[in-house]
Design a protein around this motif. Structure first.
Motif, PDB file in Angstrom:
ATOM      1  N   THR A  19       9.249  -0.528  14.332  1.00 26.23           N
ATOM      2  CA  THR A  19       9.997  -1.783  14.321  1.00 26.23           C
ATOM      3  C   THR A  19      11.197  -1.702  13.379  1.00 26.23           C
ATOM      4  OG1 THR A  19       7.939  -2.954  14.786  1.00 26.23           O
ATOM      5  CG2 THR A  19       9.775  -4.289  14.048  1.00 26.23           C
ATOM      6  N   VAL A  20      11.047  -0.998  12.261  1.00 23.31           N
ATOM      7  CA  VAL A  20      12.178  -0.798  11.344  1.00 23.31           C
ATOM      8  C   VAL A  20      13.358  -0.183  12.098  1.00 23.31           C
ATOM      9  CG1 VAL A  20      13.003   0.626   9.414  1.00 23.31           C
ATOM     10  CG2 VAL A  20      10.840  -0.621   9.209  1.00 23.31           C
ATOM     11  N   ALA A  75      12.049  -6.697  10.552  1.00 21.61           N
ATOM     12  CA  ALA A  75      10.924  -5.787  10.776  1.00 21.61           C
ATOM     13  C   ALA A  75       9.836  -6.087   9.737  1.00 21.61           C
ATOM     14  CB  ALA A  75      11.379  -4.331  10.657  1.00 21.61           C
ATOM     15  N   ASP A 127       0.859  -1.188   0.000  1.00 22.30           N
ATOM     16  CA  ASP A 127       0.000   0.000   0.000  1.00 22.30           C
ATOM     17  C   ASP A 127       0.896   1.239   0.000  1.00 22.30           C
ATOM     18  OD1 ASP A 127      -2.437  -1.552   2.186  1.00 22.30           O
ATOM     19  OD2 ASP A 127      -2.307  -1.493   0.007  1.00 22.30           O
ATOM     20  N   ASP A 128       0.728   2.070   1.022  1.00 29.44           N
ATOM     21  CA  ASP A 128       1.510   3.314   1.028  1.00 29.44           C
ATOM     22  C   ASP A 128       2.641   3.263   2.043  1.00 29.44           C
ATOM     23  OD1 ASP A 128      -0.851   5.229   3.112  1.00 29.44           O
ATOM     24  OD2 ASP A 128      -0.163   3.151   3.177  1.00 29.44           O
ATOM     25  N   ILE A 129       3.020   2.052   2.458  1.00 31.54           N
ATOM     26  CA  ILE A 129       4.073   1.977   3.463  1.00 31.54           C
ATOM     27  C   ILE A 129       5.348   1.410   2.850  1.00 31.54           C
ATOM     28  CG2 ILE A 129       3.518  -0.319   4.387  1.00 31.54           C
ATOM     29  CD1 ILE A 129       4.052   0.709   7.147  1.00 31.54           C
ATOM     30  N   THR A 130       6.476   2.029   3.197  1.00 26.84           N
ATOM     31  CA  THR A 130       7.776   1.530   2.741  1.00 26.84           C
ATOM     32  C   THR A 130       8.570   1.108   3.964  1.00 26.84           C
ATOM     33  OG1 THR A 130       7.763   3.056   0.882  1.00 26.84           O
ATOM     34  CG2 THR A 130       9.881   2.093   1.457  1.00 26.84           C
ATOM     35  N   LEU A 131       9.105  -0.096   3.946  1.00 22.93           N
ATOM     36  CA  LEU A 131       9.840  -0.618   5.094  1.00 22.93           C
ATOM     37  C   LEU A 131      11.193  -1.158   4.652  1.00 22.93           C
ATOM     38  CD1 LEU A 131       6.998  -2.770   6.730  1.00 22.93           C
ATOM     39  CD2 LEU A 131       7.664  -0.450   7.372  1.00 22.93           C
ATOM     40  N   PHE A 132      12.102  -1.294   5.615  1.00 24.18           N
ATOM     41  CA  PHE A 132      13.346  -2.025   5.393  1.00 24.18           C
ATOM     42  C   PHE A 132      13.696  -2.757   6.674  1.00 24.18           C
ATOM     43  CE2 PHE A 132      16.010   1.127   7.576  1.00 24.18           C
ATOM     44  CZ  PHE A 132      15.299   2.304   7.405  1.00 24.18           C
ATOM     45  N   GLU A 182      15.045  -2.329  14.614  1.00 26.40           N
ATOM     46  CA  GLU A 182      15.989  -3.241  13.969  1.00 26.40           C
ATOM     47  C   GLU A 182      17.280  -2.510  13.604  1.00 26.40           C
ATOM     48  OE1 GLU A 182      16.144  -6.606  13.318  1.00 26.40           O
ATOM     49  OE2 GLU A 182      14.458  -6.655  14.724  1.00 26.40           O
ATOM     50  N   PRO A 223      -1.004  -0.069  13.278  1.00 25.53           N
ATOM     51  CA  PRO A 223      -0.118  -1.044  12.625  1.00 25.53           C
ATOM     52  C   PRO A 223       0.961  -0.424  11.726  1.00 25.53           C
ATOM     53  CG  PRO A 223      -2.404  -1.721  12.396  1.00 25.53           C
ATOM     54  CD  PRO A 223      -2.427  -0.370  13.030  1.00 25.53           C
ATOM     55  N   LYS A 224       0.607   0.642  11.006  1.00 22.03           N
ATOM     56  CA  LYS A 224       1.607   1.245  10.111  1.00 22.03           C
ATOM     57  C   LYS A 224       2.677   1.965  10.918  1.00 22.03           C
ATOM     58  CE  LYS A 224      -1.067   1.477   5.910  1.00 22.03           C
ATOM     59  NZ  LYS A 224      -1.876   2.258   4.968  1.00 22.03           N
ATOM     60  N   ALA A 226       4.909  -0.554  12.469  1.00 29.58           N
ATOM     61  CA  ALA A 226       5.860  -1.142  11.520  1.00 29.58           C
ATOM     62  C   ALA A 226       7.081  -0.240  11.350  1.00 29.58           C
ATOM     63  CB  ALA A 226       5.182  -1.389  10.178  1.00 29.58           C
ATOM     64  N   ILE A 227       6.865   1.057  11.250  1.00 29.64           N
ATOM     65  CA  ILE A 227       7.984   2.014  11.109  1.00 29.64           C
ATOM     66  C   ILE A 227       8.837   1.985  12.365  1.00 29.64           C
ATOM     67  CG2 ILE A 227       8.612   4.438  10.774  1.00 29.64           C
ATOM     68  CD1 ILE A 227       7.290   3.410   8.308  1.00 29.64           C
ATOM     69  N   GLU A 230       2.006  -9.981  11.273  1.00 29.92           N
ATOM     70  CA  GLU A 230       0.952  -9.320  12.047  1.00 29.92           C
ATOM     71  C   GLU A 230      -0.185  -8.823  11.179  1.00 29.92           C
ATOM     72  OE1 GLU A 230       2.657  -7.821  16.256  1.00 29.92           O
ATOM     73  OE2 GLU A 230       3.422  -6.677  14.537  1.00 29.92           O
ATOM     74  N   ARG A 283       7.954  -9.293  10.665  1.00 36.21           N
ATOM     75  CA  ARG A 283       7.007  -9.062  11.763  1.00 36.21           C
ATOM     76  C   ARG A 283       5.748  -8.362  11.222  1.00 36.21           C
ATOM     77  NH1 ARG A 283      12.000  -8.024  15.076  1.00 36.21           N
ATOM     78  NH2 ARG A 283      11.894  -9.277  16.965  1.00 36.21           N
ATOM     79  N   TYR A 284       5.957  -7.387  10.351  1.00 32.69           N
ATOM     80  CA  TYR A 284       4.829  -6.647   9.770  1.00 32.69           C
ATOM     81  C   TYR A 284       3.912  -7.603   8.994  1.00 32.69           C
ATOM     82  CZ  TYR A 284       2.388  -3.815   6.249  1.00 32.69           C
ATOM     83  OH  TYR A 284       1.442  -3.271   5.415  1.00 32.69           O
TER      84      TYR A 284
END
Lengths: 218, 214
Positions: B98-99, A72, A63-68, B102, B91-92, B95-96, A79, A75-76
């Motif tokens: 948690t990034v 992490a 969607d509109d989320i960017t992770l690295f 890490e 949740p969003k 998640a950030i 969940e 886990r996302y």
């Protein structure tokens, strides 16, 4: 067919990328794998840095989320999709989750450092025509042996690291162990330990991981 | 149900767990573990507390946990409504957070702990600092802090707009390194410097750090 909203950026051979891929496959979450040409330093270019400011793989979008950071991202995913694919990857109650977090941290803090060094020295350095550091290999093999002794004991009384079910804690070990067992002469570290060997055999033959290995060998 | 922490004053991992407990205003029993007497390597400790032979170990009723970052997470979630909120519920946002948690675990801690070992701990044990290693790890730290600087220009705290575990986890190693020449690398980056001062001056952390002088 609509393009899946989930995108993973990076080569499947990267241990961190493969950690995310196996998680998505375990959860039956459709995704698009976007190649990143690391030989051409694509991961250090401004467009990529916007997603991953440290210039590493993987990067992940949903969607509109960017992770690295692969752990992490895992886990996302676990969940966000608790009822899709393999259940219980991140536990169904706080006490189980705490145990999974504990073993995920053990992987991160105790297993990953020595196994990463060994993977780099024994698998990637030769590919990159870099000289291997024998002292470093010896030192990290000794460290890894100590960690695997703890695992041997644990897995004698528990089917998987965090309990009776396969969880993110086990999953997180797949990438480095695959290299060490299949691509180096250090397989014995795992296979000579009865319980660790049994555990490795179970987790590495899961269909999701077999699919990732196929992607790595493609 | 009573909370217990088996740990050692001065152990960064122990302090990480204690910081979370103090932020949450939780009462707990602190059970000192004598590292110089190798108490953490005794068969009893390995069998009943932490098979890796490390501190801290946390107890909440029947639950026993090791790994400081798993302990802080459990405490933050189990006592979500007490004291400082250390996690984002959305949740969003979570998640950030948690990034960046890490990032601390994978990047900040290994690099800064190595510097702390060379500069602070080796002399304490009568060993000589290896300046080449210090230079090498400072070279690793600088681009990392550049990323932190950019992040903190866009976000008040690492994990988002409020103080969370993503920031808290840095405290023990950060505290140690700020007493060394490496501090200059943090001072040179205004947002990093402000963030470091901010989190190090939190009452809960000051309480933990004061254990060093008791």
């Amino acid at each position: 067919m609509a393009t899946p909203p989930v995108k993973v950026y990076g080569p499947p051979l990267s241990t961190a990328v493969s950690r995310v891929l196996v998680c998505l496959l375990e959860k039956d979450v459709p995704f698009q794998l976007v190649p990143v040409n690391m030989a051409k330093m694509e991961h250090k270019k401004p467009d990529y840095i916007k997603m991953q400011p440290f210039g590493q793989v993987p990067a992940f979008q949903d969607d509109d989320i960017t992770l690295f950071e692969s752990r992490a991202i895992c886990r996302y995913i676990a969940e966000k999709y608790p009822n899709k694919g393999t259940a219980g990857l991140f536990g169904t109650n706080p006490l189980v989750k705490a145990s999974i977090d504990q073993w995920l941290e053990a992987e991160s803090q105790s297993f990953n450092p020595p196994s990463s060094v060994l993977t780099f020295q024994l698998v990637f350095a030769p590919l990159m025509k870099l000289k291997q550091d024998e002292a470093l290999i010896k030192q990290n093999e000794a460290k890894l042996e100590k960690v695997l002794d703890v695992y041997e004991n644990r897995l004698g009384s528990s089917r998987y690291l965090a309990g009776d079910e396969f969880t993110l804690a086990d999953l997180s070990h797949l990438p480095n162990t695959q290299f060490l067992v299949e691509k180096t002469d250090k397989a014995e570290l795992f296979t000579s330990r009865k319980n660790v060997g049994r555990w490795w055999s179970e987790i590495s033959t899961r269909p999701a991981w077999k699919k990732v290995v196929e992607m790595q060998n493609a | 149900m009573a909370l217990k922490v088996h740990g050692t004053v001065g152990s960064p991992a122990t302090f990480r767990a204690l910081a979370a407990l103090y932020e949450k205003d939780l009462d707990f029993e602190f059970i000192p573990v004598n590292l110089s007497a190798k108490e953490h390597k005794s068969l009893q400790f390995l069998a009943h507390n932490n098979p890796f032979g490390q501190v801290p170990v946390f107890e909440h009723g029947d639950l026993k946990l090791f790994e400081s970052r798993a302990i802080t997470k459990y405490v933050a979630e189990a006592f979500a409504d007490k004291g400082t909120s250390l996690i984002h519920k959305d949740p969003k946002k979570s998640a950030i957070q948690t990034v960046w948690t890490e990032v601390e675990a994978q990047k900040f801690d290994p690099t800064v702990a190595k510097l702390g070992w060379e500069i602070v701990f080796k002399p304490m044990f009568g060993m000589t600092t290896d300046e080449a290693v210090v230079a090498e790890f400072e070279k690793k730290l600088e681009p990392m802090l550049d990323v932190y600087e950019k992040r903190l220009t866009e976000s008040k705290y690492l994990g988002g707009d409020s103080f969370t575990l993503a920031d808290l986890h840095h405290l023990p190693t950060l505290h140690g390194i700020m007493g060394t020449k490496v501090k200059r690398l943090f001072d040179a980056r205004p947002h990093v410097s402000a963030w470091a001062s901010d989190i190090l001056s939190r009452p809960a952390w000051v309480k933990v750090a004061s254990m060093l002088t008791k």
